[in-house]
Design a protein around this motif. Structure first.
Motif, mmCIF file in Angstrom:
data_model
loop_
_atom_site.group_PDB
_atom_site.id
_atom_site.type_symbol
_atom_site.label_atom_id
_atom_site.label_comp_id
_atom_site.label_asym_id
_atom_site.label_seq_id
_atom_site.Cartn_x
_atom_site.Cartn_y
_atom_site.Cartn_z
ATOM 1 N N GLU A 1 -10.563 5.330 -4.154
ATOM 2 C CA GLU A 1 -11.402 4.365 -4.408
ATOM 3 C C GLU A 1 -10.860 3.579 -5.660
ATOM 4 O OE1 GLU A 1 -15.414 5.006 -5.208
ATOM 5 O OE2 GLU A 1 -15.506 6.549 -3.459
ATOM 6 N N LYS A 2 -10.445 4.198 -6.602
ATOM 7 C CA LYS A 2 -9.562 3.528 -7.756
ATOM 8 C C LYS A 2 -8.273 2.690 -7.364
ATOM 9 C CE LYS A 2 -11.133 6.988 -11.106
ATOM 10 N NZ LYS A 2 -10.707 8.122 -11.969
ATOM 11 N N LEU A 3 -7.667 3.320 -6.501
ATOM 12 C CA LEU A 3 -6.215 2.727 -6.262
ATOM 13 C C LEU A 3 -6.282 1.911 -5.005
ATOM 14 C CD1 LEU A 3 -4.190 6.122 -6.853
ATOM 15 C CD2 LEU A 3 -4.525 4.000 -8.347
ATOM 16 N N GLY A 4 -7.224 1.982 -4.304
ATOM 17 C CA GLY A 4 -7.097 1.136 -3.129
ATOM 18 C C GLY A 4 -6.373 1.574 -1.974
ATOM 19 N N ARG A 5 -6.496 2.866 -1.865
ATOM 20 C CA ARG A 5 -5.574 3.806 -0.936
ATOM 21 C C ARG A 5 -6.751 4.831 -0.008
ATOM 22 N NH1 ARG A 5 -0.146 3.484 -2.129
ATOM 23 N NH2 ARG A 5 0.377 2.503 -3.983
ATOM 24 N N THR A 6 -6.023 5.429 0.919
ATOM 25 C CA THR A 6 -6.820 6.343 1.715
ATOM 26 C C THR A 6 -6.704 7.790 0.879
ATOM 27 O OG1 THR A 6 -5.045 7.166 2.869
ATOM 28 C CG2 THR A 6 -6.264 5.191 3.728
ATOM 29 N N GLY B 1 -3.823 12.565 -1.170
ATOM 30 C CA GLY B 1 -3.634 13.778 -1.270
ATOM 31 C C GLY B 1 -2.064 14.114 -0.866
ATOM 32 N N PHE B 2 -1.577 13.329 0.013
ATOM 33 C CA PHE B 2 -0.097 13.576 0.125
ATOM 34 C C PHE B 2 0.716 13.419 -0.975
ATOM 35 C CE2 PHE B 2 4.116 12.066 1.773
ATOM 36 C CZ PHE B 2 4.361 13.078 2.691
ATOM 37 N N ARG B 3 0.418 12.208 -1.517
ATOM 38 C CA ARG B 3 1.349 11.819 -3.035
ATOM 39 C C ARG B 3 1.216 13.001 -4.075
ATOM 40 N NH1 ARG B 3 5.313 8.740 -4.690
ATOM 41 N NH2 ARG B 3 5.249 8.120 -6.825
ATOM 42 N N TRP B 4 0.156 13.353 -3.988
ATOM 43 C CA TRP B 4 -0.379 14.496 -5.150
ATOM 44 C C TRP B 4 0.650 15.801 -4.720
ATOM 45 C CZ3 TRP B 4 -1.584 15.571 -9.772
ATOM 46 C CH2 TRP B 4 -1.763 17.070 -10.143
ATOM 47 N N LYS C 1 0.868 -1.345 -0.014
ATOM 48 C CA LYS C 1 0.152 -0.009 0.233
ATOM 49 C C LYS C 1 0.728 1.244 0.082
ATOM 50 C CE LYS C 1 -4.201 -1.534 0.910
ATOM 51 N NZ LYS C 1 -5.427 -1.345 0.162
ATOM 52 N N ASP C 2 2.011 1.138 0.580
ATOM 53 C CA ASP C 2 2.902 2.401 0.457
ATOM 54 C C ASP C 2 3.716 2.554 -0.638
ATOM 55 O OD1 ASP C 2 5.528 1.266 3.032
ATOM 56 O OD2 ASP C 2 4.469 0.325 1.331
ATOM 57 N N ARG C 3 3.539 1.683 -1.491
ATOM 58 C CA ARG C 3 4.624 1.842 -2.756
ATOM 59 C C ARG C 3 3.767 2.297 -3.871
ATOM 60 N NH1 ARG C 3 8.431 -2.821 -5.386
ATOM 61 N NH2 ARG C 3 9.375 -1.140 -6.509
ATOM 62 N N TRP C 4 4.242 3.205 -4.431
ATOM 63 C CA TRP C 4 3.430 3.768 -5.763
ATOM 64 C C TRP C 4 4.112 3.588 -6.925
ATOM 65 C CZ3 TRP C 4 -1.028 7.185 -5.412
ATOM 66 C CH2 TRP C 4 -1.510 7.343 -4.161
ATOM 67 N N LEU D 1 3.579 14.857 -7.013
ATOM 68 C CA LEU D 1 3.221 14.954 -8.321
ATOM 69 C C LEU D 1 2.813 16.296 -8.958
ATOM 70 C CD1 LEU D 1 0.924 12.010 -8.621
ATOM 71 C CD2 LEU D 1 3.444 12.150 -9.337
ATOM 72 N N ARG D 2 2.325 17.005 -7.841
ATOM 73 C CA ARG D 2 1.688 18.441 -8.338
ATOM 74 C C ARG D 2 2.639 19.305 -9.084
ATOM 75 N NH1 ARG D 2 -2.277 21.616 -4.481
ATOM 76 N NH2 ARG D 2 -2.511 23.707 -5.762
ATOM 77 N N ARG D 3 3.851 19.427 -8.734
ATOM 78 C CA ARG D 3 4.786 20.345 -9.521
ATOM 79 C C ARG D 3 4.912 19.924 -10.739
ATOM 80 N NH1 ARG D 3 9.259 18.332 -5.535
ATOM 81 N NH2 ARG D 3 9.101 16.331 -5.807
#
Length: 128
Positions: free
Chosen positions: A41-46, A51-54, A7-10, A58-60
């Motif tokens: 929901e799509k990724l099976g994550r919270t 939000g943290f990952r984005w 779950k913690d690996r993207w 990724l946001r930049r």
């Protein structure tokens, strides 16, 4: 989601789905928070993990696309109208809840005053 994937690996695919979901949501007048819920929901994550990952990773890289999605004229109108309607609905619900509570407290107040009045009358009768 594959049961062997932590779950913690993207993965790059997870990042792509998250980015498409966020930009698509903003383009349609939605919020990033709504997008995080959809991506979760799509990724099976919270939604917090999304939000943290984005925001952290990724946001930049997608800032240009995100800004372009925000600048669409219909987005602003839809977004502001949606916020206004949501705010109005929330205020209406709060008002009705407070009105009910006020009415309940007023009934209780009158009941207590009647009880107190009876008590005073009873004491006055005993003293006479």
């Amino acid at each position: 989601m594959n049961g062997n994937t932590r779950k913690d690996r993207w993965t790059a695919e997870d990042d792509r789905i998250l980015a498409e979901t966020v930009i698509g949501s903003v383009r349609k007048g939605g919020t990033q928070l709504e997008a995080f819920e959809a991506a979760a929901e799509k990724l099976g994550r919270t939604k917090q993990a999304c939000g943290f990952r984005w925001n952290k990773n990724l946001r930049r890289y997608y800032e240009g696309e995100l800004e372009a999605a925000r600048k669409k004229p219909e987005h602003h109108l839809k977004s502001h109208l949606k916020q206004a309607m949501t705010g109005f609905d929330e205020l209406s619900e709060s008002y009705l809840a407070l009105k009910k509570e006020h009415e309940s407290l007023a009934r209780e107040h009158h009941r207590l005053l009647a009880w107190l009045s009876k008590g005073v009358s009873f004491i006055e009768k005993k003293e006479s």
